[in-house]
Design a protein around this motif. Sequence first.
Motif, PDB file in Angstrom:
ATOM      1  N   VAL A 184       0.853  -1.193   0.000  1.00 31.77           N
ATOM      2  CA  VAL A 184       0.000   0.000   0.000  1.00 31.77           C
ATOM      3  C   VAL A 184       0.885   1.238   0.000  1.00 31.77           C
ATOM      4  CG1 VAL A 184      -1.894   1.216   1.130  1.00 31.77           C
ATOM      5  CG2 VAL A 184      -1.685  -1.271   1.382  1.00 31.77           C
ATOM      6  N   ALA A 185       0.753   2.067  -1.016  1.00 34.20           N
ATOM      7  CA  ALA A 185       1.542   3.294  -1.101  1.00 34.20           C
ATOM      8  C   ALA A 185       1.105   4.284  -0.030  1.00 34.20           C
ATOM      9  CB  ALA A 185       1.391   3.913  -2.481  1.00 34.20           C
ATOM     10  N   ASP A 186       2.060   4.990   0.540  1.00 32.57           N
ATOM     11  CA  ASP A 186       1.748   6.022   1.524  1.00 32.57           C
ATOM     12  C   ASP A 186       1.211   7.245   0.789  1.00 32.57           C
ATOM     13  OD1 ASP A 186       1.543   7.819   3.555  1.00 32.57           O
ATOM     14  OD2 ASP A 186       3.661   7.801   4.133  1.00 32.57           O
ATOM     15  N   SER A 187      -0.093   7.366   0.745  1.00 34.94           N
ATOM     16  CA  SER A 187      -0.739   8.432  -0.021  1.00 34.94           C
ATOM     17  C   SER A 187      -0.472   9.811   0.559  1.00 34.94           C
ATOM     18  CB  SER A 187      -2.248   8.186  -0.090  1.00 34.94           C
ATOM     19  OG  SER A 187      -2.807   8.142   1.206  1.00 34.94           O
ATOM     20  N   GLU A 188      -0.032   9.880   1.835  1.00 33.43           N
ATOM     21  CA  GLU A 188       0.252  11.177   2.448  1.00 33.43           C
ATOM     22  C   GLU A 188       1.414  11.887   1.742  1.00 33.43           C
ATOM     23  OE1 GLU A 188      -1.295  12.763   4.802  1.00 33.43           O
ATOM     24  OE2 GLU A 188      -2.687  11.238   5.546  1.00 33.43           O
ATOM     25  N   LEU A 189       2.238  11.129   1.027  1.00 31.73           N
ATOM     26  CA  LEU A 189       3.368  11.727   0.330  1.00 31.73           C
ATOM     27  C   LEU A 189       2.970  12.394  -0.978  1.00 31.73           C
ATOM     28  CD1 LEU A 189       5.984   8.868   0.864  1.00 31.73           C
ATOM     29  CD2 LEU A 189       5.956  11.091   1.996  1.00 31.73           C
ATOM     30  N   LEU A 190       1.788  12.099  -1.481  1.00 32.02           N
ATOM     31  CA  LEU A 190       1.363  12.579  -2.792  1.00 32.02           C
ATOM     32  C   LEU A 190       0.567  13.867  -2.662  1.00 32.02           C
ATOM     33  CD1 LEU A 190       0.169   9.157  -4.266  1.00 32.02           C
ATOM     34  CD2 LEU A 190       2.438  10.199  -4.453  1.00 32.02           C
ATOM     35  N   ASP A 191       0.955  14.893  -3.413  1.00 33.38           N
ATOM     36  CA  ASP A 191       0.195  16.145  -3.397  1.00 33.38           C
ATOM     37  C   ASP A 191      -1.166  15.972  -4.051  1.00 33.38           C
ATOM     38  OD1 ASP A 191       2.093  18.987  -2.975  1.00 33.38           O
ATOM     39  OD2 ASP A 191       2.997  17.012  -2.867  1.00 33.38           O
ATOM     40  N   THR A 192      -1.221  15.162  -5.083  1.00 34.65           N
ATOM     41  CA  THR A 192      -2.487  14.839  -5.746  1.00 34.65           C
ATOM     42  C   THR A 192      -2.528  13.337  -5.991  1.00 34.65           C
ATOM     43  OG1 THR A 192      -1.567  15.188  -7.964  1.00 34.65           O
ATOM     44  CG2 THR A 192      -2.618  17.078  -6.892  1.00 34.65           C
TER      45      THR A 192
END
Length: 612
Positions: free
Chosen positions: A278-286
């Motif tokens: 599961v990718a850490d979505s908190e790192l993605l701006d969008t």
Amino acid sequence: MATSLAGLLLRLAALLCLFQCIQAKTITYDWNVTWVNANPDGLADRKVIGINGQWPLPVVEVDKGDRLVVNMYNGLGDKDTSIHWHGMFQNGTNGMDGASMVTQCPVPPGQSFTYNFTINQNGTYWYHCHTNNCYPDGYRQALIVHDKDAYYNDMYDKEYTLTMSDWYHELVEDIKWITLTNPTGAEPVPQAFLMNDTTSTSLPVDAGKTYLLHLINVGAFVAQYIYIEDHSFKVVEIDGVYTEPTEASILYIAVAQRYTILVETKNSTDKNYPIVMVADSELLDTIPSDLQLNSTSWLEYNKDADYPQAVMKVDQSSSLSPIDDTSLVPYDHMELLPDPDITIDVTVIMQDLADGAGYAFFNNISYTKPKVPSLYSVLSSGNYSTNDEIYGEYTHPTVLQKNQVVEIILNNGDTGSHPFHLHGHNFQVIDRAPAYGEHFYDYLNGDPVAYDPSNHEAFPQYPIRRDTIILPPQGYVVLRFVADNPGVWIFHCHIDWHLSQGLAMILVEAPEQIQEQEKVSSQAYDSCRAGGMAYEGNAAANTEDWLDLTGQNKQVDWLPSGFTTKGIVAMVFSCVSAFLGMAFISVYGATGIQAKKKETAVVNEGSASSDR
């Protein structure tokens, strides 16, 4: 009698050394690094960097004590390159570290470079390009060092290696992101996430067995949570450091980090179990609507059974609660190092410069490569080698004396997490806040919290050691190590986009000892000459006056007082709009005049006909 005993012991030691030398071997590879085509996620064909016409790249497996020789030829045609052996200490072979403009010149197309070093370490590592952000183009793979004396050797039946990575459909050179049009410095969002360079993979297992899994995040940006449905496991190694066996069910693996785990399989073979990433979505701006943040691979108990998709435990990846790596205990129980002889205290800052683009800083310095590889400045500088001025202001250098205890205090003035990697060493992690899990993003609701040396939690007696550590958002981490490995070592964020923004500094460790022990091959200097690069002198390539840094490479100038990037962007787009408006007015105005002229000409022609 004592003399005879001493002689016997010396002979036994010599025999042991001879036996070890006989056991060790030389592993040699001849690699032609070229472009090949690949489509690992099934969504887009693209060029990737292959070896000998193949991609994925070969997994390198050696035994502890082996000598690794890699004859690399740069057949890319249009790109410089190098190889960094991530996690290798390169004790006595600093020139083999592979960090361009730190320990070598980049290898130009048509040139060769031989990496030749002995591996006296054990565990899970990887190799990747360390030149101009080229490893997101596919130039990265696992390096496994087997150890016949590993304490867990009799605890497992078979081993596997699993790499995880983010994946981009564009070449790095085509991703224009340090620009005026991206003033927030938002990192490029990947198009997919891969495990073992595919979107799904299966690990065949038997019931009632134990498997050793090497887990490596070889990505450029995004950290990954990983777990196996209905299974727990034991952590036995991180970043090449054996740990006390520690039960866990979820791991958080930032880019460049590695874990080795023991997984016991069930006694039943009626179903297969998802391995969930599961990718850490908190790192993605969008988060694009078509980006799948989770992916499923499998522990394959039964090839005739279903391969179920993962049942996500939560909706948001940040709510997963992985084991905190600072809670792990090194197997050798190495104690907390004594108080430091030198402290390096830096704060991570992300800020815009005069060109309107976003950059990264330690304090007020954004790393800018020198004109001479810093190692070569050491070797050519004589008595000036201990003066950190010669390495240039913008490499952010610190000269260390041999065997000093070094403490690095990292404060984070940024709202993103950063995985920091130190070349040439692992380090003790003696303090960090906030912790993993649901508290990892706690500080985002307020101002950054800096480390206070007079008010902190008690340091652990046996701190965990590793070579890549996560600096939490708006938090801090404190590291210690002994400067017992002479060399020039770069310390940098391993998010490749942040390294290109300048989030790095160099440590020049025991330069006088470097001069005594380090030998650079003529082939290495040939790379410099072929690329038109200097290999003697200070950071400005000055060999006459070592303290004259005139002409050194510099970071972009600071924004003028009173200006903001938002203002610059607004001004630029206003100017562009004004120019476009004037152009449209001119074009349409001219078109109207021509039409009027044509209409008048027709009328006049008609009048003339009537007169006739």
